[in-house]
Write an enzyme that holds these catalytic residues in place. Structure first.
Site, PDB file in Angstrom:
ATOM      1  N   SER A 144       0.839  -1.203   0.000  1.00  0.00           N
ATOM      2  CA  SER A 144       0.000   0.000   0.000  1.00  0.00           C
ATOM      3  C   SER A 144       0.875   1.253   0.000  1.00  0.00           C
ATOM      4  O   SER A 144       1.987   1.238   0.543  1.00  0.00           O
ATOM      5  CB  SER A 144      -0.861  -0.003   1.263  1.00  0.00           C
ATOM      6  N   TYR A 157      -1.538  -0.631  10.231  1.00  0.00           N
ATOM      7  CA  TYR A 157      -1.625  -1.041   8.821  1.00  0.00           C
ATOM      8  C   TYR A 157      -0.418  -0.494   8.050  1.00  0.00           C
ATOM      9  O   TYR A 157       0.235  -1.233   7.308  1.00  0.00           O
ATOM     10  CB  TYR A 157      -2.934  -0.514   8.228  1.00  0.00           C
TER      11      TYR A 157
HETATM   12  P1  NAD Z   1     -10.739  -7.315   0.592  1.00  0.00           P
HETATM   13  O1  NAD Z   1     -11.098  -7.098   2.008  1.00  0.00           O
HETATM   14  O2  NAD Z   1     -11.748  -7.104  -0.464  1.00  0.00           O
HETATM   15  O3  NAD Z   1     -10.149  -8.810   0.403  1.00  0.00           O
HETATM   16  C1  NAD Z   1      -9.234  -9.326   1.317  1.00  0.00           C
HETATM   17  C2  NAD Z   1      -9.031 -10.798   1.043  1.00  0.00           C
HETATM   18  O4  NAD Z   1      -8.103 -11.281   2.031  1.00  0.00           O
HETATM   19  C3  NAD Z   1     -10.287 -11.624   1.201  1.00  0.00           C
HETATM   20  O5  NAD Z   1     -10.279 -12.672   0.244  1.00  0.00           O
HETATM   21  C4  NAD Z   1     -10.163 -12.239   2.595  1.00  0.00           C
HETATM   22  O6  NAD Z   1     -10.803 -13.498   2.728  1.00  0.00           O
HETATM   23  C5  NAD Z   1      -8.658 -12.418   2.674  1.00  0.00           C
HETATM   24  N1  NAD Z   1      -8.194 -12.519   4.043  1.00  0.00           N
HETATM   25  C6  NAD Z   1      -8.299 -11.614   5.052  1.00  0.00           C
HETATM   26  N2  NAD Z   1      -7.741 -12.106   6.172  1.00  0.00           N
HETATM   27  C7  NAD Z   1      -7.281 -13.340   5.862  1.00  0.00           C
HETATM   28  C8  NAD Z   1      -6.613 -14.356   6.593  1.00  0.00           C
HETATM   29  N3  NAD Z   1      -6.311 -14.193   7.883  1.00  0.00           N
HETATM   30  N4  NAD Z   1      -6.293 -15.504   5.954  1.00  0.00           N
HETATM   31  C9  NAD Z   1      -6.603 -15.706   4.644  1.00  0.00           C
HETATM   32  N5  NAD Z   1      -7.235 -14.772   3.909  1.00  0.00           N
HETATM   33  C10 NAD Z   1      -7.575 -13.611   4.512  1.00  0.00           C
HETATM   34  O7  NAD Z   1      -9.466  -6.405   0.364  1.00  0.00           O
HETATM   35  P2  NAD Z   1      -8.700  -5.932  -0.947  1.00  0.00           P
HETATM   36  O8  NAD Z   1      -8.954  -4.490  -1.091  1.00  0.00           O
HETATM   37  O9  NAD Z   1      -8.941  -6.839  -2.082  1.00  0.00           O
HETATM   38  O10 NAD Z   1      -7.197  -6.080  -0.411  1.00  0.00           O
HETATM   39  C11 NAD Z   1      -6.269  -7.013  -0.911  1.00  0.00           C
HETATM   40  C12 NAD Z   1      -4.870  -6.522  -0.547  1.00  0.00           C
HETATM   41  O11 NAD Z   1      -4.660  -5.246  -1.154  1.00  0.00           O
HETATM   42  C13 NAD Z   1      -4.643  -6.342   0.947  1.00  0.00           C
HETATM   43  O12 NAD Z   1      -3.359  -6.773   1.293  1.00  0.00           O
HETATM   44  C14 NAD Z   1      -4.751  -4.845   1.125  1.00  0.00           C
HETATM   45  O13 NAD Z   1      -4.018  -4.379   2.227  1.00  0.00           O
HETATM   46  C15 NAD Z   1      -4.168  -4.361  -0.185  1.00  0.00           C
HETATM   47  N6  NAD Z   1      -4.543  -2.981  -0.487  1.00  0.00           N
HETATM   48  C16 NAD Z   1      -5.837  -2.665  -0.751  1.00  0.00           C
HETATM   49  C17 NAD Z   1      -6.157  -1.339  -0.997  1.00  0.00           C
HETATM   50  C18 NAD Z   1      -7.559  -0.898  -1.304  1.00  0.00           C
HETATM   51  O14 NAD Z   1      -7.778   0.318  -1.408  1.00  0.00           O
HETATM   52  N7  NAD Z   1      -8.504  -1.786  -1.473  1.00  0.00           N
HETATM   53  C19 NAD Z   1      -5.162  -0.353  -0.969  1.00  0.00           C
HETATM   54  C20 NAD Z   1      -3.862  -0.731  -0.691  1.00  0.00           C
HETATM   55  C21 NAD Z   1      -3.566  -2.045  -0.460  1.00  0.00           C
END
Ligand code: NAD
Length: 247
Positions: A144, A157
Protein backbone atom coordinates in the site's frame (compact mmCIF):
# COMPACT_ATOMS: atom_id res chain seq x y z
CA UNK A 1 0.01 -34.61 -10.57
CA UNK A 2 -1.51 -32.07 -12.98
CA UNK A 3 0.18 -30.68 -16.10
CA UNK A 4 3.78 -29.84 -15.19
CA UNK A 5 4.30 -27.77 -18.35
CA UNK A 6 1.88 -25.18 -17.04
CA UNK A 7 2.88 -22.55 -14.51
CA UNK A 8 1.23 -22.44 -11.11
CA UNK A 9 0.31 -19.32 -9.17
CA UNK A 10 -0.67 -19.21 -5.50
CA UNK A 11 -2.80 -16.23 -4.46
CA UNK A 12 -3.72 -15.55 -0.84
CA UNK A 13 -6.98 -13.74 -0.09
CA UNK A 14 -8.55 -14.65 -3.43
CA UNK A 15 -12.25 -14.77 -2.51
CA UNK A 16 -12.93 -11.16 -3.41
CA UNK A 17 -11.48 -7.78 -4.32
CA UNK A 18 -7.93 -7.61 -5.66
CA UNK A 19 -7.10 -11.29 -5.08
CA UNK A 20 -10.17 -12.42 -7.01
CA UNK A 21 -9.31 -10.14 -9.96
CA UNK A 22 -5.74 -11.47 -9.95
CA UNK A 23 -7.08 -15.04 -10.03
CA UNK A 24 -9.19 -14.18 -13.07
CA UNK A 25 -6.24 -12.58 -14.90
CA UNK A 26 -3.96 -15.59 -14.33
CA UNK A 27 -6.71 -18.12 -15.13
CA UNK A 28 -7.22 -16.38 -18.48
CA UNK A 29 -3.51 -16.97 -19.17
CA UNK A 30 -3.89 -20.70 -18.42
CA UNK A 31 -2.00 -20.74 -15.14
CA UNK A 32 -2.86 -23.47 -12.64
CA UNK A 33 -4.28 -21.76 -9.57
CA UNK A 34 -3.96 -22.29 -5.83
CA UNK A 35 -6.51 -19.99 -4.25
CA UNK A 36 -6.80 -19.18 -0.56
CA UNK A 37 -9.15 -17.26 1.68
CA UNK A 38 -10.10 -17.45 5.33
CA UNK A 39 -13.81 -17.06 5.91
CA UNK A 40 -15.59 -17.27 2.53
CA UNK A 41 -14.89 -20.90 1.62
CA UNK A 42 -18.10 -21.62 -0.28
CA UNK A 43 -17.77 -18.38 -2.25
CA UNK A 44 -14.16 -19.22 -3.16
CA UNK A 45 -15.04 -22.81 -4.16
CA UNK A 46 -17.85 -21.53 -6.41
CA UNK A 47 -15.50 -18.98 -7.95
CA UNK A 48 -12.84 -21.65 -8.60
CA UNK A 49 -15.45 -23.83 -10.34
CA UNK A 50 -16.52 -20.92 -12.52
CA UNK A 51 -12.88 -20.20 -13.48
CA UNK A 52 -12.37 -23.87 -14.40
CA UNK A 53 -15.51 -23.80 -16.57
CA UNK A 54 -14.71 -20.49 -18.25
CA UNK A 55 -10.99 -20.96 -18.90
CA UNK A 56 -10.46 -24.72 -18.60
CA UNK A 57 -7.78 -24.15 -15.95
CA UNK A 58 -7.04 -26.26 -12.84
CA UNK A 59 -7.81 -24.75 -9.44
CA UNK A 60 -7.03 -25.90 -5.92
CA UNK A 61 -8.75 -24.03 -3.11
CA UNK A 62 -7.26 -23.94 0.40
CA UNK A 63 -9.44 -22.38 3.05
CA UNK A 64 -7.57 -21.20 6.13
CA UNK A 65 -5.89 -18.42 8.01
CA UNK A 66 -2.67 -17.06 6.48
CA UNK A 67 -1.53 -15.96 9.91
CA UNK A 68 -1.11 -19.63 10.89
CA UNK A 69 2.27 -21.12 9.93
CA UNK A 70 0.90 -24.67 10.20
CA UNK A 71 -1.93 -23.87 7.79
CA UNK A 72 0.54 -22.32 5.33
CA UNK A 73 2.74 -25.42 5.52
CA UNK A 74 -0.26 -27.66 4.75
CA UNK A 75 -1.42 -25.40 1.91
CA UNK A 76 1.99 -25.62 0.20
CA UNK A 77 2.13 -29.40 0.75
CA UNK A 78 -1.26 -29.77 -1.00
CA UNK A 79 -0.13 -27.45 -3.79
CA UNK A 80 3.09 -29.45 -4.29
CA UNK A 81 1.16 -32.76 -4.33
CA UNK A 82 -1.24 -31.43 -6.95
CA UNK A 83 0.95 -29.20 -9.14
CA UNK A 84 4.58 -29.94 -8.21
CA UNK A 85 5.49 -26.44 -7.02
CA UNK A 86 4.60 -22.78 -7.07
CA UNK A 87 6.05 -20.64 -9.86
CA UNK A 88 4.41 -17.36 -8.84
CA UNK A 89 3.53 -16.42 -5.26
CA UNK A 90 1.17 -13.50 -4.77
CA UNK A 91 0.94 -12.37 -1.17
CA UNK A 92 -2.34 -10.49 -1.27
CA UNK A 93 -4.40 -11.33 1.84
CA UNK A 94 -4.65 -8.40 4.19
CA UNK A 95 -6.86 -6.58 6.65
CA UNK A 96 -7.08 -2.95 7.63
CA UNK A 97 -7.65 -1.35 11.00
CA UNK A 98 -8.87 2.22 11.28
CA UNK A 99 -8.62 3.95 14.65
CA UNK A 100 -6.30 5.81 16.95
CA UNK A 101 -3.13 3.94 17.86
CA UNK A 102 -3.63 4.42 21.60
CA UNK A 103 -7.04 2.71 21.41
CA UNK A 104 -5.62 -0.42 19.80
CA UNK A 105 -5.54 -3.62 21.88
CA UNK A 106 -2.67 -6.12 21.95
CA UNK A 107 -4.92 -8.61 20.12
CA UNK A 108 -5.75 -6.15 17.32
CA UNK A 109 -2.07 -5.28 16.93
CA UNK A 110 -1.03 -8.95 16.76
CA UNK A 111 -3.84 -9.81 14.37
CA UNK A 112 -2.93 -7.18 11.80
CA UNK A 113 0.79 -7.93 12.10
CA UNK A 114 0.29 -11.66 11.69
CA UNK A 115 -2.26 -11.41 8.88
CA UNK A 116 -0.51 -8.77 6.79
CA UNK A 117 3.18 -9.33 7.51
CA UNK A 118 3.93 -12.72 9.08
CA UNK A 119 1.86 -14.37 6.33
CA UNK A 120 4.25 -12.94 3.73
CA UNK A 121 7.16 -14.52 5.59
CA UNK A 122 5.40 -17.89 6.04
CA UNK A 123 4.38 -18.13 2.36
CA UNK A 124 7.74 -16.92 1.00
CA UNK A 125 9.60 -19.39 3.23
CA UNK A 126 7.57 -22.25 1.75
CA UNK A 127 7.75 -21.04 -1.87
CA UNK A 128 11.43 -20.15 -2.14
CA UNK A 129 13.18 -23.57 -1.94
CA UNK A 130 11.31 -24.88 -5.03
CA UNK A 131 11.99 -21.61 -6.90
CA UNK A 132 15.70 -21.74 -6.04
CA UNK A 133 15.81 -25.35 -7.21
CA UNK A 134 14.16 -24.35 -10.51
CA UNK A 135 16.29 -21.20 -10.75
CA UNK A 136 13.09 -19.32 -11.59
CA UNK A 137 10.02 -18.00 -9.85
CA UNK A 138 8.31 -14.75 -8.93
CA UNK A 139 7.14 -13.20 -5.69
CA UNK A 140 4.68 -10.32 -5.86
CA UNK A 141 3.54 -8.62 -2.67
CA UNK A 142 0.39 -6.50 -2.59
CA UNK A 143 1.32 -3.51 -0.51
CA UNK A 144 0.00 0.00 0.00
CA UNK A 145 1.05 3.58 -0.48
CA UNK A 146 0.54 3.87 3.29
CA UNK A 147 3.61 1.69 3.63
CA UNK A 148 5.55 4.42 1.83
CA UNK A 149 4.16 7.59 3.41
CA UNK A 150 2.11 6.43 6.45
CA UNK A 151 -1.53 7.21 7.24
CA UNK A 152 -3.05 8.81 10.29
CA UNK A 153 -5.44 6.43 12.10
CA UNK A 154 -3.87 3.51 10.21
CA UNK A 155 -0.53 3.29 12.01
CA UNK A 156 -0.49 -0.49 12.42
CA UNK A 157 -1.62 -1.04 8.82
CA UNK A 158 1.02 1.41 7.54
CA UNK A 159 3.68 -0.35 9.66
CA UNK A 160 2.81 -3.75 8.17
CA UNK A 161 2.91 -2.41 4.62
CA UNK A 162 6.15 -0.49 5.25
CA UNK A 163 7.66 -3.73 6.55
CA UNK A 164 6.43 -5.60 3.45
CA UNK A 165 8.18 -2.99 1.31
CA UNK A 166 11.53 -3.50 3.07
CA UNK A 167 10.96 -7.28 3.09
CA UNK A 168 10.49 -7.03 -0.70
CA UNK A 169 13.67 -5.01 -1.28
CA UNK A 170 15.77 -7.27 0.97
CA UNK A 171 14.46 -10.58 -0.36
CA UNK A 172 14.92 -9.31 -3.93
CA UNK A 173 18.65 -8.92 -3.22
CA UNK A 174 18.83 -12.34 -1.62
CA UNK A 175 17.07 -14.08 -4.53
CA UNK A 176 18.39 -12.14 -7.53
CA UNK A 177 21.33 -14.56 -7.98
CA UNK A 178 18.72 -17.35 -8.26
CA UNK A 179 16.80 -15.50 -10.98
CA UNK A 180 13.77 -14.87 -8.73
CA UNK A 181 12.41 -11.31 -8.92
CA UNK A 182 10.58 -10.00 -5.86
CA UNK A 183 8.45 -6.89 -6.27
CA UNK A 184 5.60 -5.12 -4.52
CA UNK A 185 2.61 -3.22 -5.82
CA UNK A 186 1.87 -0.30 -3.51
CA UNK A 187 -1.81 0.33 -4.19
CA UNK A 188 -3.55 3.64 -3.68
CA UNK A 189 -7.31 3.48 -3.15
CA UNK A 190 -8.76 0.49 -4.97
CA UNK A 191 -12.49 -0.07 -5.32
CA UNK A 192 -13.04 -3.09 -3.05
CA UNK A 193 -14.89 -4.04 0.13
CA UNK A 194 -11.89 -2.81 2.11
CA UNK A 195 -13.08 0.74 1.40
CA UNK A 196 -16.79 0.11 1.93
CA UNK A 197 -16.51 1.90 5.29
CA UNK A 198 -16.47 5.26 3.44
CA UNK A 199 -19.74 7.13 2.85
CA UNK A 200 -20.58 8.44 -0.65
CA UNK A 201 -19.54 11.90 0.53
CA UNK A 202 -16.19 10.66 1.87
CA UNK A 203 -15.60 8.70 -1.33
CA UNK A 204 -16.25 11.79 -3.43
CA UNK A 205 -13.85 13.87 -1.30
CA UNK A 206 -11.19 11.19 -1.63
CA UNK A 207 -11.64 10.96 -5.39
CA UNK A 208 -11.12 14.70 -5.65
CA UNK A 209 -7.70 14.29 -3.98
CA UNK A 210 -6.59 11.66 -6.52
CA UNK A 211 -5.17 13.27 -9.69
CA UNK A 212 -6.81 10.56 -11.86
CA UNK A 213 -10.13 11.54 -10.23
CA UNK A 214 -11.24 8.03 -9.30
CA UNK A 215 -10.48 4.89 -7.32
CA UNK A 216 -8.34 2.26 -9.04
CA UNK A 217 -9.95 -1.02 -10.01
CA UNK A 218 -8.95 -4.53 -8.87
CA UNK A 219 -8.49 -5.37 -12.56
CA UNK A 220 -5.82 -2.67 -12.88
CA UNK A 221 -3.90 -4.24 -9.98
CA UNK A 222 -4.34 -7.67 -11.56
CA UNK A 223 -2.97 -6.47 -14.92
CA UNK A 224 0.14 -5.12 -13.21
CA UNK A 225 0.60 -8.34 -11.21
CA UNK A 226 0.36 -10.36 -14.41
CA UNK A 227 2.93 -8.17 -16.14
CA UNK A 228 5.29 -8.55 -13.14
CA UNK A 229 4.93 -12.32 -13.51
CA UNK A 230 6.38 -12.17 -17.01
CA UNK A 231 8.65 -9.10 -17.00
CA UNK A 232 12.45 -9.23 -17.17
CA UNK A 233 14.05 -10.63 -14.03
CA UNK A 234 16.20 -7.50 -14.03
CA UNK A 235 13.10 -5.72 -12.67
CA UNK A 236 13.37 -6.67 -9.01
CA UNK A 237 13.23 -5.08 -5.56
CA UNK A 238 10.76 -2.45 -6.73
CA UNK A 239 7.86 -0.94 -4.82
CA UNK A 240 5.62 0.11 -7.70
CA UNK A 241 2.99 2.69 -6.78
CA UNK A 242 -0.36 2.18 -8.50
CA UNK A 243 -2.25 5.15 -7.15
CA UNK A 244 -3.53 7.42 -9.93
CA UNK A 245 -0.76 9.92 -9.16
CA UNK A 246 -2.06 10.37 -5.60
CA UNK A 247 1.10 10.18 -3.46
P1 NAD B 1 -10.74 -7.31 0.59
O1 NAD B 1 -11.10 -7.10 2.01
O2 NAD B 1 -11.75 -7.10 -0.46
O3 NAD B 1 -10.15 -8.81 0.40
C1 NAD B 1 -9.23 -9.33 1.32
C2 NAD B 1 -9.03 -10.80 1.04
O4 NAD B 1 -8.10 -11.28 2.03
C3 NAD B 1 -10.29 -11.62 1.20
O5 NAD B 1 -10.28 -12.67 0.24
C4 NAD B 1 -10.16 -12.24 2.60
O6 NAD B 1 -10.80 -13.50 2.73
C5 NAD B 1 -8.66 -12.42 2.67
N1 NAD B 1 -8.19 -12.52 4.04
C6 NAD B 1 -8.30 -11.61 5.05
N2 NAD B 1 -7.74 -12.11 6.17
C7 NAD B 1 -7.28 -13.34 5.86
C8 NAD B 1 -6.61 -14.36 6.59
N3 NAD B 1 -6.31 -14.19 7.88
N4 NAD B 1 -6.29 -15.50 5.95
C9 NAD B 1 -6.60 -15.71 4.64
N5 NAD B 1 -7.24 -14.77 3.91
C10 NAD B 1 -7.57 -13.61 4.51
O7 NAD B 1 -9.47 -6.40 0.36
P2 NAD B 1 -8.70 -5.93 -0.95
O8 NAD B 1 -8.95 -4.49 -1.09
O9 NAD B 1 -8.94 -6.84 -2.08
O10 NAD B 1 -7.20 -6.08 -0.41
C11 NAD B 1 -6.27 -7.01 -0.91
C12 NAD B 1 -4.87 -6.52 -0.55
O11 NAD B 1 -4.66 -5.25 -1.15
C13 NAD B 1 -4.64 -6.34 0.95
O12 NAD B 1 -3.36 -6.77 1.29
C14 NAD B 1 -4.75 -4.84 1.13
O13 NAD B 1 -4.02 -4.38 2.23
C15 NAD B 1 -4.17 -4.36 -0.18
N6 NAD B 1 -4.54 -2.98 -0.49
C16 NAD B 1 -5.84 -2.67 -0.75
C17 NAD B 1 -6.16 -1.34 -1.00
C18 NAD B 1 -7.56 -0.90 -1.30
O14 NAD B 1 -7.78 0.32 -1.41
N7 NAD B 1 -8.50 -1.79 -1.47
C19 NAD B 1 -5.16 -0.35 -0.97
C20 NAD B 1 -3.86 -0.73 -0.69
C21 NAD B 1 -3.57 -2.05 -0.46
Amino acid sequence: MENQNKKTVLITGASRGIGRAIADAFAKEQYQLVLNCHSSGSELNAYATSLEKTYGCNCLTCIGDVSSPSFIRQMFEKARDRFGGIDVLINNAGISHIGLLHDMTDEQWQQILNTNLSSVFYCSREAVPYMIHQKSGRIINISSVWGVVGASCEVAYSATKGAINSFTMALAKELAPSNIPVNAIACGTIDTAMNSCFSEEERHALEEEIPCGRYGTPQEVAALALSLATSSSYLTGQIIRLDGGWI
